[in-house]
Structure formats: C-alpha cells, structure tokens
Motif scaffolding. Sequence first.
Motif, PDB file in Angstrom:
ATOM      1  N   GLY A 122     -30.906  -2.131  68.099  1.00 17.81           N
ATOM      2  CA  GLY A 122     -31.200  -1.251  69.214  1.00 17.81           C
ATOM      3  C   GLY A 122     -31.169  -1.904  70.577  1.00 17.81           C
ATOM      4  N   HIS A 123     -31.388  -1.043  71.559  1.00 16.37           N
ATOM      5  CA  HIS A 123     -31.270  -1.375  72.974  1.00 16.37           C
ATOM      6  C   HIS A 123     -32.271  -2.448  73.414  1.00 16.37           C
ATOM      7  CE1 HIS A 123     -30.797  -0.808  77.244  1.00 16.37           C
ATOM      8  NE2 HIS A 123     -32.051  -0.458  77.366  1.00 16.37           N
ATOM      9  N   LEU A 124     -33.504  -2.398  72.899  1.00 13.33           N
ATOM     10  CA  LEU A 124     -34.532  -3.341  73.336  1.00 13.33           C
ATOM     11  C   LEU A 124     -34.189  -4.780  72.969  1.00 13.33           C
ATOM     12  CD1 LEU A 124     -37.662  -1.181  72.526  1.00 13.33           C
ATOM     13  CD2 LEU A 124     -36.723  -1.711  74.765  1.00 13.33           C
ATOM     14  N   THR A 125     -33.520  -4.944  71.837  1.00 10.62           N
ATOM     15  CA  THR A 125     -33.053  -6.272  71.431  1.00 10.62           C
ATOM     16  C   THR A 125     -32.010  -6.787  72.429  1.00 10.62           C
ATOM     17  OG1 THR A 125     -33.433  -5.704  69.125  1.00 10.62           O
ATOM     18  CG2 THR A 125     -31.975  -7.545  69.540  1.00 10.62           C
ATOM     19  N   ASN A 126     -31.114  -5.896  72.838  1.00 10.60           N
ATOM     20  CA  ASN A 126     -30.074  -6.279  73.802  1.00 10.60           C
ATOM     21  C   ASN A 126     -30.678  -6.708  75.135  1.00 10.60           C
ATOM     22  OD1 ASN A 126     -28.178  -5.623  71.875  1.00 10.60           O
ATOM     23  ND2 ASN A 126     -27.819  -3.574  72.683  1.00 10.60           N
ATOM     24  N   LEU A 127     -31.792  -6.077  75.537  1.00  8.59           N
ATOM     25  CA  LEU A 127     -32.440  -6.462  76.795  1.00  8.59           C
ATOM     26  C   LEU A 127     -32.970  -7.897  76.740  1.00  8.59           C
ATOM     27  CD1 LEU A 127     -34.448  -3.377  78.105  1.00  8.59           C
ATOM     28  CD2 LEU A 127     -32.497  -4.515  79.160  1.00  8.59           C
ATOM     29  N   ALA A 128     -33.508  -8.294  75.586  1.00 12.45           N
ATOM     30  CA  ALA A 128     -33.970  -9.677  75.428  1.00 12.45           C
ATOM     31  C   ALA A 128     -32.791 -10.640  75.572  1.00 12.45           C
ATOM     32  CB  ALA A 128     -34.647  -9.866  74.077  1.00 12.45           C
ATOM     33  N   ALA A 129     -31.647 -10.279  74.992  1.00 19.05           N
ATOM     34  CA  ALA A 129     -30.445 -11.119  75.104  1.00 19.05           C
ATOM     35  C   ALA A 129     -29.984 -11.197  76.555  1.00 19.05           C
ATOM     36  CB  ALA A 129     -29.334 -10.567  74.215  1.00 19.05           C
ATOM     37  N   ARG A 130     -30.075 -10.089  77.296  1.00 16.22           N
ATOM     38  CA  ARG A 130     -29.680 -10.090  78.715  1.00 16.22           C
ATOM     39  C   ARG A 130     -30.606 -11.007  79.535  1.00 16.22           C
ATOM     40  NH1 ARG A 130     -25.284  -8.468  77.629  1.00 16.22           N
ATOM     41  NH2 ARG A 130     -24.714  -6.303  77.351  1.00 16.22           N
ATOM     42  N   MET A 131     -31.909 -10.972  79.215  1.00 13.78           N
ATOM     43  CA  MET A 131     -32.855 -11.846  79.921  1.00 13.78           C
ATOM     44  C   MET A 131     -32.468 -13.312  79.712  1.00 13.78           C
ATOM     45  SD  MET A 131     -35.073  -9.936  81.513  1.00 13.78           S
ATOM     46  CE  MET A 131     -33.673  -8.834  81.765  1.00 13.78           C
ATOM     47  N   GLU A 132     -32.118 -13.647  78.480  1.00 13.26           N
ATOM     48  CA  GLU A 132     -31.717 -15.023  78.178  1.00 13.26           C
ATOM     49  C   GLU A 132     -30.452 -15.404  78.950  1.00 13.26           C
ATOM     50  OE1 GLU A 132     -29.953 -17.513  74.457  1.00 13.26           O
ATOM     51  OE2 GLU A 132     -29.098 -15.722  75.327  1.00 13.26           O
ATOM     52  N   GLN A 133     -29.480 -14.510  79.001  1.00 11.21           N
ATOM     53  CA  GLN A 133     -28.221 -14.795  79.695  1.00 11.21           C
ATOM     54  C   GLN A 133     -28.426 -14.971  81.199  1.00 11.21           C
ATOM     55  OE1 GLN A 133     -25.992 -11.405  78.352  1.00 11.21           O
ATOM     56  NE2 GLN A 133     -25.915 -12.179  76.257  1.00 11.21           N
ATOM     57  N   MET A 134     -29.423 -14.272  81.754  1.00 14.04           N
ATOM     58  CA  MET A 134     -29.711 -14.372  83.188  1.00 14.04           C
ATOM     59  C   MET A 134     -30.541 -15.601  83.543  1.00 14.04           C
ATOM     60  SD  MET A 134     -30.666 -10.398  83.948  1.00 14.04           S
ATOM     61  CE  MET A 134     -31.400 -10.762  85.532  1.00 14.04           C
ATOM     62  N   ALA A 135     -31.255 -16.146  82.560  1.00 14.22           N
ATOM     63  CA  ALA A 135     -32.175 -17.262  82.815  1.00 14.22           C
ATOM     64  C   ALA A 135     -31.412 -18.526  83.197  1.00 14.22           C
ATOM     65  CB  ALA A 135     -33.036 -17.520  81.579  1.00 14.22           C
ATOM     66  N   THR A 136     -31.970 -19.262  84.144  1.00 12.89           N
ATOM     67  CA  THR A 136     -31.398 -20.575  84.474  1.00 12.89           C
ATOM     68  C   THR A 136     -31.905 -21.575  83.435  1.00 12.89           C
ATOM     69  OG1 THR A 136     -33.256 -21.046  85.939  1.00 12.89           O
ATOM     70  CG2 THR A 136     -31.275 -20.118  86.959  1.00 12.89           C
ATOM     71  N   PRO A 137     -31.161 -22.655  83.182  1.00 10.43           N
ATOM     72  CA  PRO A 137     -31.620 -23.649  82.213  1.00 10.43           C
ATOM     73  C   PRO A 137     -33.033 -24.141  82.546  1.00 10.43           C
ATOM     74  CG  PRO A 137     -29.346 -24.061  82.801  1.00 10.43           C
ATOM     75  CD  PRO A 137     -29.826 -22.979  83.720  1.00 10.43           C
ATOM     76  N   GLY A 138     -33.887 -24.160  81.523  1.00  7.55           N
ATOM     77  CA  GLY A 138     -35.262 -24.597  81.706  1.00  7.55           C
ATOM     78  C   GLY A 138     -36.235 -23.473  82.017  1.00  7.55           C
ATOM     79  N   SER A 139     -35.732 -22.229  82.113  1.00  4.69           N
ATOM     80  CA  SER A 139     -36.620 -21.123  82.481  1.00  4.69           C
ATOM     81  C   SER A 139     -36.789 -20.107  81.354  1.00  4.69           C
ATOM     82  CB  SER A 139     -36.112 -20.427  83.749  1.00  4.69           C
ATOM     83  OG  SER A 139     -34.952 -19.671  83.467  1.00  4.69           O
ATOM     84  N   ILE A 140     -37.791 -19.230  81.549  1.00  3.13           N
ATOM     85  CA  ILE A 140     -38.098 -18.146  80.615  1.00  3.13           C
ATOM     86  C   ILE A 140     -38.143 -16.862  81.433  1.00  3.13           C
ATOM     87  CG2 ILE A 140     -39.813 -17.183  79.029  1.00  3.13           C
ATOM     88  CD1 ILE A 140     -40.990 -20.149  78.935  1.00  3.13           C
TER      89      ILE A 140
END
Length: 198
Positions: A122-140
């Motif tokens: 589902g969509h909520l899982t994809n949002l977590a993946a988008r957050m990871e893709q947007m994160a700079t190295p070393g961030s959450i």
Amino acid sequence: MFADLKGSTALIEGLDPEEARAIIDPALQLMMDAVHRYEGYVAQALGDGIFALFGAPIAHEDHPQRALYAALRMQEKMRHYSDEIRLKHGVPLAMRVGINTGEVVVRSIRKDDLHADYVPVGHLTNLAARMEQMATPGSILVTAYTQRLTDGYFEFRSLGASQIKGMEEPLQVYEVLGARPPRTRLQVAARPGHTRSA
C-alpha cells in the motif's frame, strides 16, 4: 522503515564479491540488530539496505517511538562503523532512514513449515520509501503523522512541505534530531501546547 547505505557503490567498486560482502554485511547486521532491539521485524534485506516493520507482526502501542529509537541507534552504530571503514578504505559510508506510520495490510507469505514472510502493501509503505530517498546521508526523515505521534519523545526539525511523487498535496517532512530525556505519557500529555485528540 526503510534504511540504506550511501557510498557503498563507490566503496565496493573494484573489490571482489567476498571483500564487498565483508564490508556491507556488518552494516546490514547493525541495521537489523537495531530493529530487533526494539522488537521490529525485518521484512526484507535489499542489497545494501533493509525494509522493517514496527507494530506487525508483533503489536506494540508505542511502535512509532520504537521505530525512531531503532533509527537513532542505527545511525549511532553506523557512525562508528563508518569511521572504521574510512580508516581502512578511505571511503565514507553513511546511512539514510525514512519512516512513515499508518495502517497497512500485511500479507503473510508462508515460505516453509517454520517460517513466513510478512509483506505490507500500500501507499503508506511507499511514503516511508520516499522519506528514505529524500534523506541526506546520516539523517532520518519522517512524515508529519509520525512526527505528531512521537512529539514529546524526540526533537525534530521541520523541513517544510515537499511534493511527493504520487501525492496531490505537498507533505510536511521532519528530520529527527535526537531523543528527548525519558518521560512518562502523563508528562508528555501535560506539556504546554500539547493536546491529545479524543
């Protein structure tokens, strides 16, 4: 939660597969150890990253906090491991983490008599993946909903609204800066400006 390594491609370029695994596997292990420490479930290991669930298949009322504590532990352990790798190989290794919270449908896929994989869809899982893709190295990075559920337990920095692929409205994104000193639920609820919806 999605977590992956940045810099791993440059690091393992020119190494044979055994040497590459000797570098990447300990990083994956420390990610999985952090998830397991807070009773999360590693749904998939994805090459140089993981996809993990909190709150399923083991239900916890405080699963958003557990995910953030695990992410902070991962980043702390990764900084130590990265220092070792930089000294030995001269290449920095960093991790980025993305987290979203919500209800997901979890399919149980039985692999054999003793083991089943739990795969959320589902969509909520994809949002977590988008957050990871947007994160700079070393961030959450976390979504606004995760931030609201864990406010009072962690320090955040608002990164403003971002247009997320597949979403009509821009989404508020937050960076997790660290954990606050342990407090009771009552203390969190009593904070000025903190209201709890019924």
